[in-house]
Design a protein around this motif. Structure first.
Motif, PDB file in Angstrom:
ATOM      1  N   LEU A 189      -7.442   0.824  -0.179  1.00 22.46           N
ATOM      2  CA  LEU A 189      -6.277   0.718  -1.062  1.00 22.46           C
ATOM      3  C   LEU A 189      -5.322   1.851  -0.720  1.00 22.46           C
ATOM      4  N   GLN A 190      -4.043   1.531  -0.533  1.00 25.83           N
ATOM      5  CA  GLN A 190      -3.016   2.552  -0.352  1.00 25.83           C
ATOM      6  C   GLN A 190      -1.973   2.393  -1.456  1.00 25.83           C
ATOM      7  N   VAL A 191      -1.762   3.474  -2.230  1.00 24.97           N
ATOM      8  CA  VAL A 191      -0.777   3.493  -3.301  1.00 24.97           C
ATOM      9  C   VAL A 191       0.458   4.206  -2.782  1.00 24.97           C
ATOM     10  N   ILE A 192       1.600   3.507  -2.799  1.00 21.83           N
ATOM     11  CA  ILE A 192       2.808   4.016  -2.160  1.00 21.83           C
ATOM     12  C   ILE A 192       3.995   3.864  -3.114  1.00 21.83           C
ATOM     13  N   GLY A 193       4.838   4.877  -3.177  1.00 20.35           N
ATOM     14  CA  GLY A 193       6.082   4.769  -3.916  1.00 20.35           C
ATOM     15  C   GLY A 193       7.070   3.879  -3.179  1.00 20.35           C
ATOM     16  N   GLU A 194       7.748   2.999  -3.901  1.00 16.88           N
ATOM     17  CA  GLU A 194       8.659   2.056  -3.232  1.00 16.88           C
ATOM     18  C   GLU A 194       9.831   2.766  -2.559  1.00 16.88           C
ATOM     19  N   ARG A 195      10.145   4.015  -2.976  1.00 16.63           N
ATOM     20  CA  ARG A 195      11.239   4.763  -2.351  1.00 16.63           C
ATOM     21  C   ARG A 195      10.740   5.764  -1.299  1.00 16.63           C
ATOM     22  N   ALA A 196       9.475   5.738  -0.968  1.00 18.76           N
ATOM     23  CA  ALA A 196       8.917   6.719  -0.032  1.00 18.76           C
ATOM     24  C   ALA A 196       9.407   6.454   1.385  1.00 18.76           C
ATOM     25  N   VAL A 197      10.083   7.434   1.973  1.00 21.50           N
ATOM     26  CA  VAL A 197      10.556   7.262   3.351  1.00 21.50           C
ATOM     27  C   VAL A 197       9.384   7.280   4.329  1.00 21.50           C
ATOM     28  N   THR A 198       8.230   7.754   3.876  1.00 25.25           N
ATOM     29  CA  THR A 198       7.035   7.823   4.711  1.00 25.25           C
ATOM     30  C   THR A 198       6.241   6.519   4.718  1.00 25.25           C
ATOM     31  N   ALA A 199       6.687   5.496   3.989  1.00 24.24           N
ATOM     32  CA  ALA A 199       5.900   4.274   3.815  1.00 24.24           C
ATOM     33  C   ALA A 199       5.563   3.592   5.130  1.00 24.24           C
ATOM     34  N   TRP A 200       6.375   3.805   6.157  1.00 27.85           N
ATOM     35  CA  TRP A 200       6.111   3.161   7.457  1.00 27.85           C
ATOM     36  C   TRP A 200       4.746   3.559   8.018  1.00 27.85           C
ATOM     37  N   MET A 201       4.285   4.766   7.679  1.00 30.84           N
ATOM     38  CA  MET A 201       2.974   5.185   8.165  1.00 30.84           C
ATOM     39  C   MET A 201       1.862   4.429   7.452  1.00 30.84           C
ATOM     40  N   ALA A 202       1.995   4.230   6.149  1.00 30.45           N
ATOM     41  CA  ALA A 202       1.007   3.440   5.416  1.00 30.45           C
ATOM     42  C   ALA A 202       0.964   2.012   5.933  1.00 30.45           C
ATOM     43  N   LEU A 203       2.133   1.452   6.217  1.00 28.54           N
ATOM     44  CA  LEU A 203       2.187   0.085   6.730  1.00 28.54           C
ATOM     45  C   LEU A 203       1.521  -0.014   8.104  1.00 28.54           C
ATOM     46  N   GLU A 204       1.704   1.014   8.935  1.00 31.22           N
ATOM     47  CA  GLU A 204       1.040   1.014  10.241  1.00 31.22           C
ATOM     48  C   GLU A 204      -0.470   1.066  10.083  1.00 31.22           C
ATOM     49  N   ALA A 205      -0.949   1.926   9.187  1.00 33.18           N
ATOM     50  CA  ALA A 205      -2.388   1.988   8.944  1.00 33.18           C
ATOM     51  C   ALA A 205      -2.900   0.648   8.414  1.00 33.18           C
ATOM     52  N   HIS A 206      -2.136   0.031   7.518  1.00 37.10           N
ATOM     53  CA  HIS A 206      -2.537  -1.247   6.933  1.00 37.10           C
ATOM     54  C   HIS A 206      -2.690  -2.317   8.013  1.00 37.10           C
ATOM     55  N   ARG A 207      -1.779  -2.337   8.963  1.00 32.78           N
ATOM     56  CA  ARG A 207      -1.849  -3.340  10.028  1.00 32.78           C
ATOM     57  C   ARG A 207      -3.092  -3.174  10.899  1.00 32.78           C
ATOM     58  N   ARG A 208      -3.668  -1.971  10.912  1.00 33.16           N
ATOM     59  CA  ARG A 208      -4.859  -1.729  11.727  1.00 33.16           C
ATOM     60  C   ARG A 208      -6.163  -2.055  11.005  1.00 33.16           C
ATOM     61  N   THR A 209      -6.093  -2.320   9.705  1.00 27.97           N
ATOM     62  CA  THR A 209      -7.326  -2.608   8.969  1.00 27.97           C
ATOM     63  C   THR A 209      -7.914  -3.938   9.416  1.00 27.97           C
ATOM     64  N   THR A 210      -9.235  -4.022   9.345  1.00 25.04           N
ATOM     65  CA  THR A 210      -9.947  -5.239   9.741  1.00 25.04           C
ATOM     66  C   THR A 210     -10.710  -5.862   8.583  1.00 25.04           C
ATOM     67  N   GLY A 211     -10.743  -5.189   7.457  1.00 25.38           N
ATOM     68  CA  GLY A 211     -11.426  -5.694   6.277  1.00 25.38           C
ATOM     69  C   GLY A 211     -10.450  -5.847   5.132  1.00 25.38           C
ATOM     70  N   PRO A 212     -10.966  -5.966   3.911  1.00 24.91           N
ATOM     71  CA  PRO A 212     -10.088  -6.125   2.747  1.00 24.91           C
ATOM     72  C   PRO A 212      -9.222  -4.896   2.539  1.00 24.91           C
ATOM     73  N   ALA A 213      -7.923  -5.084   2.399  1.00 21.04           N
ATOM     74  CA  ALA A 213      -7.001  -3.959   2.281  1.00 21.04           C
ATOM     75  C   ALA A 213      -5.804  -4.371   1.448  1.00 21.04           C
ATOM     76  N   GLU A 214      -5.268  -3.393   0.725  1.00 23.41           N
ATOM     77  CA  GLU A 214      -4.123  -3.668  -0.154  1.00 23.41           C
ATOM     78  C   GLU A 214      -3.180  -2.476  -0.147  1.00 23.41           C
ATOM     79  N   ILE A 215      -1.891  -2.761  -0.177  1.00 30.24           N
ATOM     80  CA  ILE A 215      -0.901  -1.734  -0.482  1.00 30.24           C
ATOM     81  C   ILE A 215      -0.363  -2.025  -1.878  1.00 30.24           C
ATOM     82  N   HIS A 216      -0.451  -1.010  -2.737  1.00 31.01           N
ATOM     83  CA  HIS A 216       0.014  -1.146  -4.121  1.00 31.01           C
ATOM     84  C   HIS A 216       1.264  -0.294  -4.279  1.00 31.01           C
TER      85      HIS A 216
END
Length: 321
Positions: free
Chosen positions: A245-272
């Motif tokens: 689970l990754q909890v991210i602020g919708e205004r976070a300029v750093t969100a691109w890093m969370a999205l990159e990590a999310h794309r690499r997951t191979t199991g159940p994953a969520e961005i909240h």
């Protein structure tokens, strides 16, 4: 909730930590969380806030100072060593597995900002961890190379590598190489250098809002070339089938890093996504932290069980408009 000062060793370095234990009755050993702080942070800041709040919800939590930082040992001071930071998480898990009152089969990791990436790397290579969650995920190596928003001129990092190389030569001559300054003198300078994200970081770390005497205002120069070699997201595919689970602020300029990590997951994953929040808002602003903790509580309550139930889907969430 009871706070106890404890310590353990990580690759031979003494690590200082705060253990938060619920003061409510329990029928048996409790699930536990290791909570890691942002880059330059210490356990008395946002990681301590999240550790306390999660302990109030029934988890044993351990917030620690990274080796070479805060009250932990290690030389040089202010070293940001990604490999050591990952090892710190694993050493914390080891300490918890031997702790009375902790269920060694129900341990999760919670990483904030830089520790978000390190907790993902640690989980990928440590099968004792049953679930991992992050808040405001950022990877220092990527942030130094590409900037917080991912658009930095590559020449900036090349200049930092030049400075780090020069510092190593200076140290070899027996002279003081100095250290890399992390914050400018004023919030105006911070805004000019890093936009609103830079200004928010200054306001948290360098004012009464969140500042602490032991939080790092400089980094050892060798941190730079160590980060140049590291990719904390490399181990993300190894996490599956354990949940992320990754909890991210919708205004976070750093969100691109969370999205990159999310794309690499191979199991159940969520961005909240937390509506209205920036990266730093999730450090301490109650209206956003409470929302994050609510989702974290649901996640860890579901997955830190004897037979973890996986998330029903792996949504690739679009950032809200």
């Amino acid at each position: 909730m009871v706070l106890t000062t404890v310590s353990f060793h990580s690759a031979g370095v003494p690590v200082a930590a705060h253990l938060y234990t619920p003061d409510t009755p329990a029928s048996g050993p409790r699930p536990a969380l290791v909570v890691g702080h942002p880059g330059t942070g210490v356990k008395e800041q946002t990681s301590g806030t999240y550790a306390r709040l999660m302990a109030e919800r029934g988890f044993v939590t351990l917030a620690f100072d990274a080796a070479h930082q805060g009250e932990s040992g290690g030389l040089p001071r202010g070293l940001e060593d990604p490999a050591q930071r990952v090892e710190d998480f694993k050493a914390a898990v080891s300490w918890l597995t031997a702790r009375d009152g902790v269920d060694a089969d129900r341990i999760g990791l919670l990483g904030i900002c830089a520790s978000g990436s390190y907790s993902l790397a640690a989980t990928g290579s440590d099968r004792r961890v049953k679930a991992v969650a992050t808040v405001s995920t950022a990877e220092p190596a990527r942030q130094f190379r590409f900037g917080a928003d991912g658009t930095q001129d590559p020449a900036v990092f090349q200049a930092l590598l030049d400075a780090a190389a020069a510092a190593r030569s200076t140290a070899a001559r027996g002279e003081d190489p100095g250290a890399m300054t992390m914050f400018p003198q004023t919030v105006q300078e911070a805004r000019a250098l890093g936009g609103e994200h830079g200004a928010e970081g200054f306001e948290y770390y360098c004012t009464a809002r969140g500042g602490h005497e032991r939080s790092a205002k400089t980094l050892a120069w060798e941190s730079i070339d160590r980060m140049a070699l590291h990719d904390a997201f490399h181990a993300v595919p190894l996490i599956g089938p354990r949940p992320v689970l990754q909890v991210i602020g919708e205004r976070a300029v750093t969100a691109w890093m969370a999205l990159e990590a999310h794309r690499r997951t191979t199991g159940p994953a969520e961005i909240h996504w937390i509506e209205g929040a920036s990266h730093v808002d999730l450090y301490d602003k109650k209206q956003y932290v409470d929302l994050a903790v609510d989702r974290l509580t649901e996640f860890f309550t579901t997955h830190l069980t004897a037979e973890p139930r996986l998330l029903p889907a792996r949504p690739v969430s679009a950032q809200p408009v």
